[in-house]
Scaffold this motif. Structure first.
Motif, mmCIF file in Angstrom:
data_model
loop_
_atom_site.group_PDB
_atom_site.id
_atom_site.type_symbol
_atom_site.label_atom_id
_atom_site.label_comp_id
_atom_site.label_asym_id
_atom_site.label_seq_id
_atom_site.Cartn_x
_atom_site.Cartn_y
_atom_site.Cartn_z
ATOM 1 N N ASN A 79 0.825 -1.210 0.000
ATOM 2 C CA ASN A 79 0.000 0.000 0.000
ATOM 3 C C ASN A 79 0.857 1.258 0.000
ATOM 4 O OD1 ASN A 79 0.975 -0.156 2.632
ATOM 5 N ND2 ASN A 79 -0.916 0.637 3.535
ATOM 6 N N ARG A 80 2.079 1.155 -0.467
ATOM 7 C CA ARG A 80 2.999 2.295 -0.428
ATOM 8 C C ARG A 80 2.463 3.499 -1.201
ATOM 9 N NH1 ARG A 80 8.579 1.279 0.888
ATOM 10 N NH2 ARG A 80 8.814 -0.827 1.723
ATOM 11 N N GLU A 81 1.915 3.243 -2.372
ATOM 12 C CA GLU A 81 1.408 4.361 -3.168
ATOM 13 C C GLU A 81 0.270 5.068 -2.456
ATOM 14 O OE1 GLU A 81 -0.498 5.332 -7.594
ATOM 15 O OE2 GLU A 81 0.161 3.292 -7.085
ATOM 16 N N GLU A 82 -0.609 4.306 -1.831
ATOM 17 C CA GLU A 82 -1.730 4.894 -1.092
ATOM 18 C C GLU A 82 -1.215 5.742 0.064
ATOM 19 O OE1 GLU A 82 -5.635 5.743 0.176
ATOM 20 O OE2 GLU A 82 -4.894 4.885 -1.698
ATOM 21 N N VAL A 83 -0.237 5.226 0.806
ATOM 22 C CA VAL A 83 0.345 5.980 1.922
ATOM 23 C C VAL A 83 1.003 7.256 1.410
ATOM 24 C CG1 VAL A 83 2.119 5.952 3.706
ATOM 25 C CG2 VAL A 83 0.689 3.925 3.346
ATOM 26 N N ARG A 84 1.806 7.122 0.367
ATOM 27 C CA ARG A 84 2.533 8.276 -0.184
ATOM 28 C C ARG A 84 1.568 9.383 -0.618
ATOM 29 N NH1 ARG A 84 5.283 5.600 -3.380
ATOM 30 N NH2 ARG A 84 4.037 5.762 -5.273
ATOM 31 N N GLU A 85 0.538 9.000 -1.340
ATOM 32 C CA GLU A 85 -0.383 10.014 -1.845
ATOM 33 C C GLU A 85 -1.224 10.626 -0.726
ATOM 34 O OE1 GLU A 85 -2.606 8.327 -5.039
ATOM 35 O OE2 GLU A 85 -0.866 8.131 -6.346
ATOM 36 N N PHE A 86 -1.579 9.825 0.276
ATOM 37 C CA PHE A 86 -2.358 10.363 1.388
ATOM 38 C C PHE A 86 -1.539 11.378 2.174
ATOM 39 C CE2 PHE A 86 -3.799 10.052 5.886
ATOM 40 C CZ PHE A 86 -5.053 10.634 5.721
ATOM 41 N N LEU A 87 -0.301 11.023 2.558
ATOM 42 C CA LEU A 87 0.523 11.941 3.341
ATOM 43 C C LEU A 87 0.868 13.191 2.540
ATOM 44 C CD1 LEU A 87 2.954 9.498 5.204
ATOM 45 C CD2 LEU A 87 0.902 10.642 6.087
ATOM 46 N N THR A 88 1.175 13.019 1.274
ATOM 47 C CA THR A 88 1.502 14.175 0.437
ATOM 48 C C THR A 88 0.320 15.109 0.300
ATOM 49 O OG1 THR A 88 3.098 12.852 -0.833
ATOM 50 C CG2 THR A 88 2.345 14.902 -1.827
ATOM 51 N N SER A 89 -0.876 14.534 0.112
ATOM 52 C CA SER A 89 -2.062 15.375 -0.048
ATOM 53 C C SER A 89 -2.414 16.101 1.241
ATOM 54 C CB SER A 89 -3.249 14.530 -0.529
ATOM 55 O OG SER A 89 -3.651 13.590 0.462
ATOM 56 N N ARG A 90 -2.206 15.464 2.404
ATOM 57 C CA ARG A 90 -2.493 16.138 3.666
ATOM 58 C C ARG A 90 -1.474 17.264 3.909
ATOM 59 N NH1 ARG A 90 -7.360 14.900 3.295
ATOM 60 N NH2 ARG A 90 -6.506 14.403 1.257
ATOM 61 N N ARG A 91 -0.221 17.037 3.594
ATOM 62 C CA ARG A 91 0.806 18.073 3.769
ATOM 63 C C ARG A 91 0.509 19.280 2.888
ATOM 64 N NH1 ARG A 91 5.737 18.761 1.101
ATOM 65 N NH2 ARG A 91 5.726 16.650 0.197
ATOM 66 N N ALA A 92 0.011 19.022 1.683
ATOM 67 C CA ALA A 92 -0.253 20.111 0.746
ATOM 68 C C ALA A 92 -1.426 20.982 1.185
ATOM 69 C CB ALA A 92 -0.527 19.536 -0.639
ATOM 70 N N LYS A 93 -2.279 20.466 2.068
ATOM 71 C CA LYS A 93 -3.474 21.207 2.481
ATOM 72 C C LYS A 93 -3.193 22.204 3.603
ATOM 73 C CE LYS A 93 -7.417 19.148 2.910
ATOM 74 N NZ LYS A 93 -8.482 18.199 3.318
ATOM 75 N N ILE A 94 -2.052 22.089 4.268
ATOM 76 C CA ILE A 94 -1.771 22.923 5.433
ATOM 77 C C ILE A 94 -0.860 24.078 5.035
ATOM 78 C CG2 ILE A 94 -0.882 22.968 7.784
ATOM 79 C CD1 ILE A 94 -1.222 19.921 7.809
ATOM 80 N N THR A 95 -1.276 25.297 5.297
ATOM 81 C CA THR A 95 -0.438 26.452 5.017
ATOM 82 C C THR A 95 0.494 26.711 6.197
ATOM 83 O OG1 THR A 95 -1.981 28.037 5.995
ATOM 84 C CG2 THR A 95 -2.322 27.454 3.667
ATOM 85 N N PRO A 96 1.609 27.373 5.955
ATOM 86 C CA PRO A 96 2.494 27.719 7.080
ATOM 87 C C PRO A 96 1.775 28.526 8.162
ATOM 88 C CG PRO A 96 3.611 28.056 4.987
ATOM 89 C CD PRO A 96 2.176 27.743 4.660
ATOM 90 N N ASP A 97 0.903 29.438 7.748
ATOM 91 C CA ASP A 97 0.166 30.228 8.739
ATOM 92 C C ASP A 97 -0.656 29.339 9.659
ATOM 93 O OD1 ASP A 97 1.198 32.571 7.785
ATOM 94 O OD2 ASP A 97 -0.545 33.068 6.533
ATOM 95 N N GLN A 98 -1.306 28.310 9.085
ATOM 96 C CA GLN A 98 -2.104 27.397 9.888
ATOM 97 C C GLN A 98 -1.234 26.635 10.889
ATOM 98 O OE1 GLN A 98 -3.868 25.237 6.600
ATOM 99 N NE2 GLN A 98 -5.889 26.121 7.008
ATOM 100 N N ALA A 99 -0.014 26.341 10.490
ATOM 101 C CA ALA A 99 0.896 25.587 11.352
ATOM 102 C C ALA A 99 1.709 26.486 12.274
ATOM 103 C CB ALA A 99 1.841 24.751 10.490
#
Length: 289
Positions: free
Chosen positions: A3-23
């Protein structure tokens, strides 16, 4: 199953949703993308960049609950996303092997016990049905069958949403229903990645529907248990219905959903008219049969 591809795409997509200001991080002037960098997620999760990069490449095998929780906090995951991440990690470990056969047997070969059908039939004020994570409708009351008037609509709600033109008229906010449907199916894919029927469904919808394929690529998941939905029924007009989704303890992976209308509302009157209309249709079919 890897399930590596599923993990990779999930983590990448979640990281892309967070702005520096939010963090709570400085945005800087040379940032190429709006989301966080790997190094920033690693710092927020208190781990090395090398280790986080390994995780984001899709390798969750052997990851401890503490690391998963740190990842969830850093990526600001909601409850559904946290559960999805845990499911992905269990699949990577192979620790889901003991539970998946029971789920698959329950969802694929399951038929409603007659007492459950009696219970559904006793619900006369609103549509009620049992579905699995693939959105297959496995049991329903008469009002549900009248609610979804086309026979094909009653078999799989994901196919109805994306492949039947009637869905865009029936769902007052089709985009919202489409988002929810894909998120439910994606959640099920995390829970049971070995389900061939689920893979077949996703393949079919991805091939036949651009709208499904785009949403599937977003990797959004959600828990869907309560709320209000708006419909337009060809026989009784507009309906605003509250719903409750209840996990069935006797059959893992199945959900009992009941729609109801606000007492005294026009939607309650609409459901009464729908029940009368359905009874009339049954009488006419019996007379001509």
């Amino acid at each position: 199953m890897d399930n590596r591809e599923e993990v990779r795409e999930f983590l990448t997509s979640r990281r892309a949703k967070i702005t520096p200001d939010q963090a709570g991080l400085p945005s800087g002037s040379r940032r190429r993308v709006p989301g966080l960098r790997r190094s920033e997620v690693a710092a927020l999760a208190d781990m090395s960049v090398e280790y986080y990069s390994k995780l984001e490449r899709g390798d969750l095998s052997g990851v401890s609950p503490g690391v998963l929780e740190a990842l969830a906090r850093a990526l600001r995951l909601d409850d559904a996303e946290r559960a999805h991440l845990v499911n992905l990690a269990q699949t990577a470990d192979g620790s889901d092997a003991l539970t998946r056969p029971r789920r698959r047997a329950a969802t694929r070969q399951w038929t409603p016990h007659r007492s459950l059908q009696w219970t559904l039939d006793a619900i006369t004020a609103g549509p009620a049905f049992v579905r699995n994570g693939r959105m297959d409708v496995l049991a329903a009351n008469d009002l549900f069958r009248a609610f979804y008037t086309t026979p094909g609509n009653q078999q799989n709600l994901a196919r109805f949403t994306f492949l039947d033109p009637a869905a865009r008229r029936f769902y007052a906010d089709w985009d919202s229903f489409a988002d929810i449907t894909v998120a439910i199916v994606r959640t099920e894919a995390g829970r049971d990645p070995h389900d061939k029927e689920l893979h077949d469904l996703v393949g079919e919808l991805s091939t036949r529907s651009d709208e499904f394929r785009t949403r599937w690529g977003a990797h959004n998941v959600r828990h869907h248990s309560t709320g209000t939905k708006h419909f337009h029924h060809t026989a009784v007009g507009d309906l605003s219905l509250a719903f409750e989704g209840l996990d069935m303890a006797a059959a893992t992976g199945l959900t009992l959903t009941i729609y109801t209308a606000e007492p005294g509302s026009s939607s309650e009157e609409g459901l009464r008219l729908l029940a009368t209309w359905a009874a009339t249709q049954d009488t006419e079919r019996s007379a001509t049969g």
